[in-house]
Design a protein around this motif. Structure first.
Motif, PDB file in Angstrom:
ATOM      1  N   LEU A  39       1.426  -1.337   0.210  1.00  0.00           N
ATOM      2  CA  LEU A  39       0.107   0.228  -0.006  1.00  0.00           C
ATOM      3  C   LEU A  39       0.766   1.278  -0.299  1.00  0.00           C
ATOM      4  O   LEU A  39       0.315   2.239  -0.921  1.00  0.00           O
ATOM      5  CB  LEU A  39      -0.537   0.220   1.418  1.00  0.00           C
ATOM      6  CG  LEU A  39      -2.278   1.088   1.459  1.00  0.00           C
ATOM      7  CD1 LEU A  39      -3.013   0.552   0.094  1.00  0.00           C
ATOM      8  CD2 LEU A  39      -2.796   0.920   2.606  1.00  0.00           C
ATOM      9  N   GLY A  40       1.624   1.276   0.763  1.00  0.00           N
ATOM     10  CA  GLY A  40       2.527   2.784   0.565  1.00  0.00           C
ATOM     11  C   GLY A  40       2.815   3.491   2.182  1.00  0.00           C
ATOM     12  O   GLY A  40       1.066   3.931   1.941  1.00  0.00           O
ATOM     13  N   ILE A  41       3.050   4.038   2.373  1.00  0.00           N
ATOM     14  CA  ILE A  41       2.539   4.947   3.351  1.00  0.00           C
ATOM     15  C   ILE A  41       2.489   6.118   3.310  1.00  0.00           C
ATOM     16  O   ILE A  41       2.108   7.132   3.933  1.00  0.00           O
ATOM     17  CB  ILE A  41       3.967   5.704   4.297  1.00  0.00           C
ATOM     18  CG1 ILE A  41       4.089   6.283   5.768  1.00  0.00           C
ATOM     19  CG2 ILE A  41       5.270   6.512   3.370  1.00  0.00           C
ATOM     20  CD1 ILE A  41       3.440   5.172   6.791  1.00  0.00           C
ATOM     21  N   ASP A  42       1.887   6.425   1.506  1.00  0.00           N
ATOM     22  CA  ASP A  42       1.702   7.484   1.293  1.00  0.00           C
ATOM     23  C   ASP A  42       0.103   7.125   0.766  1.00  0.00           C
ATOM     24  O   ASP A  42      -0.422   8.258   0.797  1.00  0.00           O
ATOM     25  CB  ASP A  42       2.423   8.200  -0.171  1.00  0.00           C
ATOM     26  CG  ASP A  42       2.614   7.276  -1.123  1.00  0.00           C
ATOM     27  OD1 ASP A  42       3.116   6.017  -0.958  1.00  0.00           O
ATOM     28  OD2 ASP A  42       2.091   7.406  -2.017  1.00  0.00           O
ATOM     29  N   ARG A  43      -0.227   6.135   0.882  1.00  0.00           N
ATOM     30  CA  ARG A  43      -1.097   6.014   0.764  1.00  0.00           C
ATOM     31  C   ARG A  43      -2.202   5.030   1.964  1.00  0.00           C
ATOM     32  O   ARG A  43      -3.362   5.847   2.154  1.00  0.00           O
ATOM     33  CB  ARG A  43      -2.142   4.292  -0.241  1.00  0.00           C
ATOM     34  CG  ARG A  43      -1.417   4.997  -1.632  1.00  0.00           C
ATOM     35  CD  ARG A  43      -2.350   4.280  -2.091  1.00  0.00           C
ATOM     36  NE  ARG A  43      -1.587   4.069  -3.757  1.00  0.00           N
ATOM     37  CZ  ARG A  43      -1.620   2.951  -5.318  1.00  0.00           C
ATOM     38  NH1 ARG A  43      -1.865   2.270  -4.265  1.00  0.00           N
ATOM     39  NH2 ARG A  43      -1.663   3.817  -6.145  1.00  0.00           N
ATOM     40  N   LEU A  44      -1.911   5.134   2.944  1.00  0.00           N
ATOM     41  CA  LEU A  44      -1.948   3.791   4.216  1.00  0.00           C
ATOM     42  C   LEU A  44      -2.386   5.667   5.390  1.00  0.00           C
ATOM     43  O   LEU A  44      -3.149   5.602   6.110  1.00  0.00           O
ATOM     44  CB  LEU A  44      -1.208   4.021   4.993  1.00  0.00           C
ATOM     45  CG  LEU A  44      -1.265   3.153   6.654  1.00  0.00           C
ATOM     46  CD1 LEU A  44      -2.296   2.408   6.607  1.00  0.00           C
ATOM     47  CD2 LEU A  44       0.235   2.368   7.097  1.00  0.00           C
ATOM     48  N   LEU A  45      -1.440   6.713   5.473  1.00  0.00           N
ATOM     49  CA  LEU A  45      -1.446   7.716   6.326  1.00  0.00           C
ATOM     50  C   LEU A  45      -3.025   9.035   5.453  1.00  0.00           C
ATOM     51  O   LEU A  45      -3.723   8.643   6.937  1.00  0.00           O
ATOM     52  CB  LEU A  45      -0.292   8.534   5.861  1.00  0.00           C
ATOM     53  CG  LEU A  45       0.707   8.222   6.912  1.00  0.00           C
ATOM     54  CD1 LEU A  45       2.072   9.192   6.903  1.00  0.00           C
ATOM     55  CD2 LEU A  45       0.307   7.477   7.918  1.00  0.00           C
ATOM     56  N   PRO A  46      -3.408   8.936   4.862  1.00  0.00           N
ATOM     57  CA  PRO A  46      -3.775   9.392   4.414  1.00  0.00           C
ATOM     58  C   PRO A  46      -5.627   8.607   4.275  1.00  0.00           C
ATOM     59  O   PRO A  46      -6.276   8.913   5.457  1.00  0.00           O
ATOM     60  CB  PRO A  46      -4.619   9.787   2.634  1.00  0.00           C
ATOM     61  CG  PRO A  46      -2.791   9.853   2.618  1.00  0.00           C
ATOM     62  CD  PRO A  46      -2.307   8.802   3.793  1.00  0.00           C
ATOM     63  N   LEU A  47      -5.322   7.313   4.718  1.00  0.00           N
ATOM     64  CA  LEU A  47      -6.232   6.529   5.054  1.00  0.00           C
ATOM     65  C   LEU A  47      -6.775   6.490   6.454  1.00  0.00           C
ATOM     66  O   LEU A  47      -8.295   6.464   7.087  1.00  0.00           O
ATOM     67  CB  LEU A  47      -6.841   4.884   4.458  1.00  0.00           C
ATOM     68  CG  LEU A  47      -6.272   5.000   2.721  1.00  0.00           C
ATOM     69  CD1 LEU A  47      -6.008   3.233   2.656  1.00  0.00           C
ATOM     70  CD2 LEU A  47      -7.682   4.707   2.331  1.00  0.00           C
ATOM     71  N   VAL A  48      -5.266   6.103   7.484  1.00  0.00           N
ATOM     72  CA  VAL A  48      -6.139   6.277   8.335  1.00  0.00           C
ATOM     73  C   VAL A  48      -6.572   7.726   9.178  1.00  0.00           C
ATOM     74  O   VAL A  48      -7.628   7.892  10.045  1.00  0.00           O
ATOM     75  CB  VAL A  48      -4.022   6.131   9.434  1.00  0.00           C
ATOM     76  CG1 VAL A  48      -4.417   6.455  10.312  1.00  0.00           C
ATOM     77  CG2 VAL A  48      -4.061   4.995   9.057  1.00  0.00           C
ATOM     78  N   ASN A  49      -6.422   8.709   8.376  1.00  0.00           N
ATOM     79  CA  ASN A  49      -6.763   9.943   8.896  1.00  0.00           C
ATOM     80  C   ASN A  49      -7.846  10.132   8.166  1.00  0.00           C
ATOM     81  O   ASN A  49      -9.031  10.538   9.304  1.00  0.00           O
ATOM     82  CB  ASN A  49      -6.165  11.389   7.927  1.00  0.00           C
ATOM     83  CG  ASN A  49      -6.204  12.406   7.886  1.00  0.00           C
ATOM     84  OD1 ASN A  49      -7.106  13.216   9.402  1.00  0.00           O
ATOM     85  ND2 ASN A  49      -6.276  13.319   7.798  1.00  0.00           N
ATOM     86  N   ILE A  50      -8.927   9.604   7.328  1.00  0.00           N
ATOM     87  CA  ILE A  50     -10.113   9.644   7.214  1.00  0.00           C
ATOM     88  C   ILE A  50     -10.671   9.175   8.018  1.00  0.00           C
ATOM     89  O   ILE A  50     -11.663   8.831   8.646  1.00  0.00           O
ATOM     90  CB  ILE A  50     -10.245   8.589   5.247  1.00  0.00           C
ATOM     91  CG1 ILE A  50      -9.937  10.174   4.345  1.00  0.00           C
ATOM     92  CG2 ILE A  50     -11.795   8.659   5.795  1.00  0.00           C
ATOM     93  CD1 ILE A  50      -9.906   9.713   3.201  1.00  0.00           C
TER      94      ILE A  50
END
Length: 80
Positions: A39-50
């Motif tokens: 997934l990569g951190i660039d996709r993971l962090l926005p998903l966690v934020n949402i």
């Protein structure tokens, strides 16, 4: 949207263990580490934020992750 009218009860630890076991069996050995790397951190962090901050955020984050998986399966990178 009637699906959202009846949300499941808060699962017990035993029920959660059962769910984890069933999902792990379906994943055929793919680890959480592999998923995070893919997934990569660039996709993971926005998903966690949402998931943490929006109404229905957990559901939205899951659906985004599902779509990332679909795009990856089609050979796309999900950045189109």
């Amino acid at each position: 949207m009637g699906f959202f009218k009846k949300l499941p009860h808060k699962a017990t630890p035993a029920e959660l263990s059962e769910v984890h076991a069933r999902l792990d069996a379906q994943m055929c050995g793919l680890t959480q580490e592999w998923a995070l790397d893919s997934l990569g951190i660039d996709r993971l962090l926005p998903l966690v934020n949402i998931a943490d901050n929006e109404k229905m955020g957990k559901t939205k984050a899951i659906l985004y992750a599902y779509r990332f998986g679909y795009l990856a399966g089609k050979g796309g990178n999900g950045n189109e």
